[in-house]
Design a protein around this motif. Structure first.
Motif, PDB file in Angstrom:
ATOM      1  N   GLU A  88       0.826  -1.210   0.000  1.00 52.45           N
ATOM      2  CA  GLU A  88       0.000   0.000   0.000  1.00 52.45           C
ATOM      3  C   GLU A  88       0.858   1.258   0.000  1.00 52.45           C
ATOM      4  N   MET A  89       1.922   1.227   0.769  1.00 49.81           N
ATOM      5  CA  MET A  89       2.806   2.392   0.848  1.00 49.81           C
ATOM      6  C   MET A  89       3.459   2.668  -0.504  1.00 49.81           C
ATOM      7  N   ARG A  90       3.771   1.618  -1.252  1.00 52.21           N
ATOM      8  CA  ARG A  90       4.484   1.781  -2.509  1.00 52.21           C
ATOM      9  C   ARG A  90       3.558   1.993  -3.716  1.00 52.21           C
ATOM     10  N   THR A  91       2.276   1.689  -3.555  1.00 50.61           N
ATOM     11  CA  THR A  91       1.347   1.828  -4.679  1.00 50.61           C
ATOM     12  C   THR A  91       0.314   2.929  -4.488  1.00 50.61           C
ATOM     13  N   GLY A  92       0.057   3.319  -3.246  1.00 47.59           N
ATOM     14  CA  GLY A  92      -1.004   4.281  -2.966  1.00 47.59           C
ATOM     15  C   GLY A  92      -2.395   3.681  -3.036  1.00 47.59           C
TER      16      GLY A  92
END
Length: 266
Positions: A236-240
């Motif tokens: 989630e942090m890397r894809t938004g």
């Protein structure tokens, strides 16, 4: 004997037989409207957020298309044990996804690029009917993958997912490339080349859920799959993207922050 008189009836008989077998062949690949609706209904509660708002529902998977990168940011589908099939269909041509309003990238962008047209929803997971198999050849369902990645660890992970479906009966699978801002691109439509791909697998176990998540670099790697296991929070942090946003918050926090190797024999 006048053989000309026999030719016409023979041709009529051959045509009738031909139409019969074509109809039989098509029926063997048919999927009912009820099956299509059931496939759609069974995944609706698991849909992630979309950073683009371009969510496309197909009969046997759903995706969120990212026009800036000319590929899906995620593809989601359910894989059940009874969908696993040894059918060997002839591979169709890749075609553009007409449901994508901005048009999905032409497959010719991949020609002579050095990259495979890597399936996100694998054709091997949709061999229970030709219609489902053919649907995986829409260009909205592919992303550039290096051959040794596509045919190596990515293929291993896809096979492991099928093994888990056979073992546990029903899985939710979500996959895509991590679409950063400064990626290399290929072709005249500038299809982005993800440096990493992710895959998330969810299964229900009684009143709880089990999650396995992976981030794997798009290159030839020698390490085992468990080396690339990660948390949903990291993806989630890397894809938004917000995965499982409809899940109970307390359960979501626990599942998305932990790595579960024991439940998946990793």
């Amino acid at each position: 004997m006048n053989f000309r008189k026999l030719i016409y009836p023979a041709l009529v008989l051959l045509c009738a037989l031909g139409f019969y077998y074509i109809e039989y062949w098509l029926d063997s690949f048919a999927v009912s409207d009820q099956e299509v609706k059931a496939a759609s209904d069974s995944i609706s509660e698991y849909l992630p957020s979309s950073t683009t708002g371009a969510i496309i529902s197909h009969d046997f998977y759903t995706l969120s298309y990212h026009e800036d990168h000319e590929q899906a940011e995620w593809v989601l589908y359910r894989l059940n044990r009874d969908q696993l099939s040894p059918n060997k269909y002839k591979r169709p041509y890749f075609v553009e996804d007409t449901k994508v309003r901005t048009h999905s990238a032409d497959w010719r962008n991949y020609k002579k690029s050095g990259y495979n047209r890597g399936h996100l929803c694998p054709a091997g997971d949709r061999k229970f009917s030709y219609k489902a198999f053919e649907e995986t050849f829409l260009t909205s369902n592919i992303a550039p993958q290096l051959p040794k990645f596509n045919q190596g660890i990515w293929n291993q992970l896809e096979q492991r997912v099928r093994y888990w479906a056979k073992e546990y009966d029903s899985l939710i699978v979500i996959t895509g490339g991590i679409l950063d801002e400064d990626l290399e691109s290929i072709g005249y439509e500038a299809v982005s080349v993800p440096r990493y791909f992710y895959k998330i697998i969810l299964r229900e176990e009684g009143n709880t859920f089990r999650l396995a998540a992976f981030i794997i670099p798009n290159k030839d790697v020698a390490k085992a799959l468990n080396h690339y296991q990660t948390t949903i929070d990291q993806i989630e942090m890397r894809t938004g993207i917000d995965f499982f946003e409809k899940m109970d918050n307390s359960m979501e926090e626990i599942l998305e922050s932990s790595i579960d190797r024991k439940s998946w024999n990793l």
